[in-house]
Design a protein around this motif. Structure first.
Motif, PDB file in Angstrom:
ATOM      1  N   THR A   1       0.859  -1.194   0.000  1.00 28.94           N
ATOM      2  CA  THR A   1       0.000   0.000   0.000  1.00 28.94           C
ATOM      3  C   THR A   1       0.894   1.243   0.000  1.00 28.94           C
ATOM      4  O   THR A   1       1.641   1.456  -0.933  1.00 28.94           O
ATOM      5  CB  THR A   1      -1.007  -0.011   1.183  1.00 28.94           C
ATOM      6  OG1 THR A   1      -0.298   0.006   2.432  1.00 28.94           O
ATOM      7  CG2 THR A   1      -1.894  -1.240   1.121  1.00 28.94           C
ATOM      8  N   THR A   2       0.835   2.052   1.058  1.00 32.25           N
ATOM      9  CA  THR A   2       1.643   3.276   1.099  1.00 32.25           C
ATOM     10  C   THR A   2       2.915   3.103   1.920  1.00 32.25           C
ATOM     11  O   THR A   2       3.619   4.078   2.183  1.00 32.25           O
ATOM     12  CB  THR A   2       0.814   4.428   1.702  1.00 32.25           C
ATOM     13  OG1 THR A   2       0.373   4.052   3.024  1.00 32.25           O
ATOM     14  CG2 THR A   2      -0.404   4.736   0.842  1.00 32.25           C
ATOM     15  N   ARG A   3       3.234   1.896   2.314  1.00 34.07           N
ATOM     16  CA  ARG A   3       4.374   1.631   3.191  1.00 34.07           C
ATOM     17  C   ARG A   3       5.478   0.914   2.413  1.00 34.07           C
ATOM     18  O   ARG A   3       5.217  -0.060   1.698  1.00 34.07           O
ATOM     19  CB  ARG A   3       3.926   0.768   4.371  1.00 34.07           C
ATOM     20  CG  ARG A   3       4.978   0.555   5.461  1.00 34.07           C
ATOM     21  CD  ARG A   3       4.367  -0.293   6.577  1.00 34.07           C
ATOM     22  NE  ARG A   3       5.251  -0.446   7.710  1.00 34.07           N
ATOM     23  CZ  ARG A   3       5.350   0.412   8.718  1.00 34.07           C
ATOM     24  NH1 ARG A   3       4.605   1.507   8.702  1.00 34.07           N
ATOM     25  NH2 ARG A   3       6.164   0.202   9.725  1.00 34.07           N
ATOM     26  N   THR A   4       6.720   1.372   2.544  1.00 32.27           N
ATOM     27  CA  THR A   4       7.865   0.725   1.913  1.00 32.27           C
ATOM     28  C   THR A   4       8.896   0.401   2.980  1.00 32.27           C
ATOM     29  O   THR A   4       9.312   1.287   3.739  1.00 32.27           O
ATOM     30  CB  THR A   4       8.503   1.634   0.846  1.00 32.27           C
ATOM     31  OG1 THR A   4       7.514   1.946  -0.156  1.00 32.27           O
ATOM     32  CG2 THR A   4       9.674   0.936   0.175  1.00 32.27           C
ATOM     33  N   VAL A   5       9.298  -0.880   3.058  1.00 30.38           N
ATOM     34  CA  VAL A   5      10.258  -1.321   4.067  1.00 30.38           C
ATOM     35  C   VAL A   5      11.340  -2.167   3.393  1.00 30.38           C
ATOM     36  O   VAL A   5      11.155  -2.687   2.293  1.00 30.38           O
ATOM     37  CB  VAL A   5       9.570  -2.148   5.184  1.00 30.38           C
ATOM     38  CG1 VAL A   5       8.494  -1.336   5.872  1.00 30.38           C
ATOM     39  CG2 VAL A   5       8.973  -3.443   4.620  1.00 30.38           C
TER      40      VAL A   5
ATOM     41  N   VAL B   1       7.676 -17.605  -2.161  1.00 30.17           N
ATOM     42  CA  VAL B   1       8.882 -17.118  -1.497  1.00 30.17           C
ATOM     43  C   VAL B   1       8.619 -16.848  -0.013  1.00 30.17           C
ATOM     44  O   VAL B   1       7.474 -16.666   0.415  1.00 30.17           O
ATOM     45  CB  VAL B   1       9.413 -15.825  -2.158  1.00 30.17           C
ATOM     46  CG1 VAL B   1       9.727 -16.053  -3.624  1.00 30.17           C
ATOM     47  CG2 VAL B   1       8.422 -14.678  -1.987  1.00 30.17           C
ATOM     48  N   LEU B   2       9.712 -16.835   0.751  1.00 31.45           N
ATOM     49  CA  LEU B   2       9.700 -16.470   2.168  1.00 31.45           C
ATOM     50  C   LEU B   2      10.505 -15.183   2.321  1.00 31.45           C
ATOM     51  O   LEU B   2      11.621 -15.084   1.804  1.00 31.45           O
ATOM     52  CB  LEU B   2      10.319 -17.578   3.020  1.00 31.45           C
ATOM     53  CG  LEU B   2       9.749 -18.985   2.838  1.00 31.45           C
ATOM     54  CD1 LEU B   2      10.539 -19.992   3.666  1.00 31.45           C
ATOM     55  CD2 LEU B   2       8.275 -19.016   3.233  1.00 31.45           C
ATOM     56  N   LEU B   3       9.944 -14.213   3.021  1.00 30.95           N
ATOM     57  CA  LEU B   3      10.581 -12.912   3.191  1.00 30.95           C
ATOM     58  C   LEU B   3      10.671 -12.547   4.667  1.00 30.95           C
ATOM     59  O   LEU B   3       9.827 -12.958   5.472  1.00 30.95           O
ATOM     60  CB  LEU B   3       9.775 -11.826   2.464  1.00 30.95           C
ATOM     61  CG  LEU B   3       9.560 -12.010   0.959  1.00 30.95           C
ATOM     62  CD1 LEU B   3       8.405 -11.151   0.482  1.00 30.95           C
ATOM     63  CD2 LEU B   3      10.827 -11.662   0.193  1.00 30.95           C
ATOM     64  N   ARG B   4      11.708 -11.782   5.004  1.00 29.64           N
ATOM     65  CA  ARG B   4      11.862 -11.221   6.335  1.00 29.64           C
ATOM     66  C   ARG B   4      11.993  -9.712   6.188  1.00 29.64           C
ATOM     67  O   ARG B   4      12.880  -9.225   5.467  1.00 29.64           O
ATOM     68  CB  ARG B   4      13.108 -11.801   7.012  1.00 29.64           C
ATOM     69  CG  ARG B   4      13.483 -11.140   8.335  1.00 29.64           C
ATOM     70  CD  ARG B   4      12.573 -11.557   9.457  1.00 29.64           C
ATOM     71  NE  ARG B   4      13.060 -11.035  10.749  1.00 29.64           N
ATOM     72  CZ  ARG B   4      12.458 -11.235  11.899  1.00 29.64           C
ATOM     73  NH1 ARG B   4      11.359 -11.960  11.944  1.00 29.64           N
ATOM     74  NH2 ARG B   4      12.946 -10.727  13.015  1.00 29.64           N
ATOM     75  N   THR B   5      11.101  -8.948   6.829  1.00 28.72           N
ATOM     76  CA  THR B   5      11.087  -7.498   6.677  1.00 28.72           C
ATOM     77  C   THR B   5      11.736  -6.814   7.877  1.00 28.72           C
ATOM     78  O   THR B   5      11.786  -7.365   8.985  1.00 28.72           O
ATOM     79  CB  THR B   5       9.647  -6.977   6.523  1.00 28.72           C
ATOM     80  OG1 THR B   5       8.896  -7.306   7.694  1.00 28.72           O
ATOM     81  CG2 THR B   5       8.978  -7.599   5.296  1.00 28.72           C
ATOM     82  N   ALA B   6      12.217  -5.605   7.645  1.00 34.50           N
ATOM     83  CA  ALA B   6      12.870  -4.848   8.715  1.00 34.50           C
ATOM     84  C   ALA B   6      11.866  -4.330   9.728  1.00 34.50           C
ATOM     85  O   ALA B   6      12.186  -4.150  10.903  1.00 34.50           O
ATOM     86  CB  ALA B   6      13.648  -3.678   8.111  1.00 34.50           C
TER      87      ALA B   6
ATOM     88  N   LEU C   1       8.027  -6.205  -4.841  1.00 34.26           N
ATOM     89  CA  LEU C   1       9.424  -6.242  -4.460  1.00 34.26           C
ATOM     90  C   LEU C   1      10.192  -5.356  -5.436  1.00 34.26           C
ATOM     91  O   LEU C   1      10.032  -5.481  -6.651  1.00 34.26           O
ATOM     92  CB  LEU C   1       9.975  -7.668  -4.489  1.00 34.26           C
ATOM     93  CG  LEU C   1       9.290  -8.671  -3.552  1.00 34.26           C
ATOM     94  CD1 LEU C   1       9.989 -10.023  -3.622  1.00 34.26           C
ATOM     95  CD2 LEU C   1       9.249  -8.168  -2.121  1.00 34.26           C
ATOM     96  N   ILE C   2      11.016  -4.469  -4.899  1.00 35.30           N
ATOM     97  CA  ILE C   2      11.687  -3.436  -5.681  1.00 35.30           C
ATOM     98  C   ILE C   2      13.194  -3.528  -5.488  1.00 35.30           C
ATOM     99  O   ILE C   2      13.669  -3.816  -4.376  1.00 35.30           O
ATOM    100  CB  ILE C   2      11.174  -2.041  -5.256  1.00 35.30           C
ATOM    101  CG1 ILE C   2       9.668  -1.934  -5.525  1.00 35.30           C
ATOM    102  CG2 ILE C   2      11.925  -0.924  -5.960  1.00 35.30           C
ATOM    103  CD1 ILE C   2       9.023  -0.696  -4.940  1.00 35.30           C
ATOM    104  N   ASP C   3      13.935  -3.301  -6.556  1.00 38.44           N
ATOM    105  CA  ASP C   3      15.390  -3.274  -6.488  1.00 38.44           C
ATOM    106  C   ASP C   3      15.817  -2.003  -5.750  1.00 38.44           C
ATOM    107  O   ASP C   3      15.533  -0.893  -6.206  1.00 38.44           O
ATOM    108  CB  ASP C   3      15.972  -3.276  -7.903  1.00 38.44           C
ATOM    109  CG  ASP C   3      17.484  -3.471  -7.911  1.00 38.44           C
ATOM    110  OD1 ASP C   3      18.137  -3.080  -6.927  1.00 38.44           O
ATOM    111  OD2 ASP C   3      18.004  -3.992  -8.913  1.00 38.44           O
ATOM    112  N   PRO C   4      16.509  -2.126  -4.600  1.00 39.27           N
ATOM    113  CA  PRO C   4      16.901  -0.926  -3.846  1.00 39.27           C
ATOM    114  C   PRO C   4      17.965  -0.098  -4.547  1.00 39.27           C
ATOM    115  O   PRO C   4      18.154   1.073  -4.216  1.00 39.27           O
ATOM    116  CB  PRO C   4      17.430  -1.503  -2.526  1.00 39.27           C
ATOM    117  CG  PRO C   4      17.863  -2.886  -2.856  1.00 39.27           C
ATOM    118  CD  PRO C   4      16.936  -3.364  -3.930  1.00 39.27           C
TER     119      PRO C   4
END
Length: 446
Positions: free
Chosen positions: A351-355, A388-393, A412-415
């Motif tokens: 949504t409006t959150r990027t981590v 996939v399995l993900l771990r967020t900050a 998922l975005i390339d940082p």
């Protein structure tokens, strides 16, 4: 207070309802021609547009106007005779308004089909009657099922090239219906058509009197796709905090955004996620005017009874709320030429959150032909569908995608360069002990 018709889209009359739908299919199945025929025969093409198409067709040595040119707007598309980008078209009939996404058929552009179908309520999958169900047909059906598109129409095109034979249509319809049903698609309708000749697109075909179903446009006009927002829990992602701090609005604090689902009323008890604070809706503003009620997908400003620490990316939720978690499982469609691998560091936009996030592992890749889950997968390549399995900050408040397409999806975005890598649909979201992962690898990034 809005009327029942205003509050409940399901109660709206057909003339005011809106259908978002996407077309998909293999190369040369005739998608652009079908869309052009749909626009032309429903009298949704302006005179100057039709004249431009006729002129372009004559330059190419064609006697009749090539209706595919109504949607293939890029020069490369016209030169190659294929669709490359998603082409959006807006048109209306006396019974309904439409937003149409004409998506590419080439396997190289399957990712564009994900874009076009992500907000669709119906998908039209084309099949060439001469070729039947091919790999790309199955891939598009899988993407439609993955995106939880509730209605799928199989348009068996080019029936004029198989002498309008009913057995050909019946065999293709049976094969596709069985495959789509195995993917969990609930509503499947098959229509035999000829986009070039116009059979069963807008007008019934005189060549297929054995077919007693609706034309494609008739089905699009009458399919029930609207839902009652009251039935969905309210989800309000905060986009912007409004603090004028002016003499007139000295104490005003509002949270602006678009209501993703459900209904919010003044006085409702809500939970702010991921913090978990509970408070009450003090007021709702729509276009600067106070309202007692708001419903999705309105853009609104919400005022709360307490001054809480709320910022962009927080979720104001009512009803059953998702449990914030840093461990996320998701089914994904990989969109980028660069493979997605376990250990990759990415940005996750929900949504409006990027981590920040870490790809902890790839559970499996789905074989589109057999639907078998291929384990021991080290990477996902472009157009691959997998898990996939993900771990967020930071913790995320994710709904299951099956429950809410908006708050259950993320990217998922390339940082490094900001390019979109993967489209993801959240499954079961749960918290695991950090000891189950690789703490050293996680701490380096998250």
């Amino acid at each position: 207070m809005p009327s029942t018709t205003e509050l409940t889209p399901a109660g709206q009359n057909a003339a005011t309802s809106l259908l978002r739908f996407a077309t998909a299919g293999s190369v040369d199945d005739g998608k652009s021609t079908l869309v052009g025929r749909l626009l032309h025969d429903s009298k949704s093409v302006l005179t100057d547009q039709l004249e431009a198409v006729e002129h372009a067709s004559r330059k190419r040595g064609q006697q009749a106007p090539d209706l595919a040119l109504l949607t293939d707007g890029l020069r490369a598309e016209r030169e190659q005779g294929i669709t490359i980008d998603v082409a959006y078209r807006y048109f209306a009939t006396a019974r309904r308004r439409f937003i149409l996404a004409d998506t590419p058929g080439h396997v190289q552009y399957t990712r564009n089909m994900v874009t076009g179908a992500s907000t669709a309520e119906l998908a039209v999958v084309l099949v060439d009657a001469r070729n039947g169900v091919v790999e790309q047909t199955r891939r598009h059906a899988a993407v439609a099922a993955l995106l939880r598109v509730p209605h799928v129409v199989l348009a068996v095109n080019k029936m004029d090239l198989v002498d309008y034979a009913e057995p050909v249509f019946a065999a293709i319809a049976a094969e596709f219906t069985a495959y789509a049903a195995s993917l969990g698609v609930g509503d499947i309708v098959a229509v035999p058509i000829s986009a070039l000749a116009g059979d069963n697109v807008v007008e019934p075909s005189a060549h297929m009197d054995w077919y007693g179903g609706p034309t494609l446009l008739e089905h699009l006009e009458t399919v029930q796709v609207t839902t009652d927002p009251v039935a969905d829990p309210a989800r309000f992602p905060v986009q912007y905090v409004i603090r004028p701090q002016s003499e007139e609005h000295h104490d005003y604090r509002g949270y602006a955004g678009q209501l993703a689902s459900g209904v919010l009323r003044t006085g409702d008890t809500v939970t702010v996620l991921p913090s978990g604070h509970t408070t009450t809706v003090a007021g709702i503003d729509v276009l600067g005017e106070p309202r007692d009620i708001a419903w999705a997908p309105q853009s609104i400003t919400v005022r709360l009874t307490e001054d809480l620490d709320i910022s962009r990316g927080d979720l104001i939720a009512a009803g059953p709320t998702p449990r914030p978690t840093k461990d996320v499982e998701a089914t994904v469609c990989h969109l980028h030429e660069r493979p997605l691998r376990a250990g990759d560091k990415v940005l996750l936009k929900h949504t409006t959150r990027t981590v920040r996030a870490l790809v902890k592992g790839i559970s499996y890749r789905i074989d589109i032909d057999t639907l078998e889950q291929r384990g021991n997968t080290q990477e996902l390549k472009v157009n691959d569908i997998g898990h996939v399995l993900l771990r967020t900050a930071e913790p995320l408040a994710l709904d299951a995608y099956a429950d809410n397409r908006l708050t259950g999806s993320f990217l998922l975005i390339d940082p490094a360069d900001g390019s979109t890598l993967t489209a993801a649909m959240a499954g079961e979201s749960f918290t695991r002990a950090a000891a189950e992962g690789d703490p050293a690898a996680e701490e380096e990034w998250v």
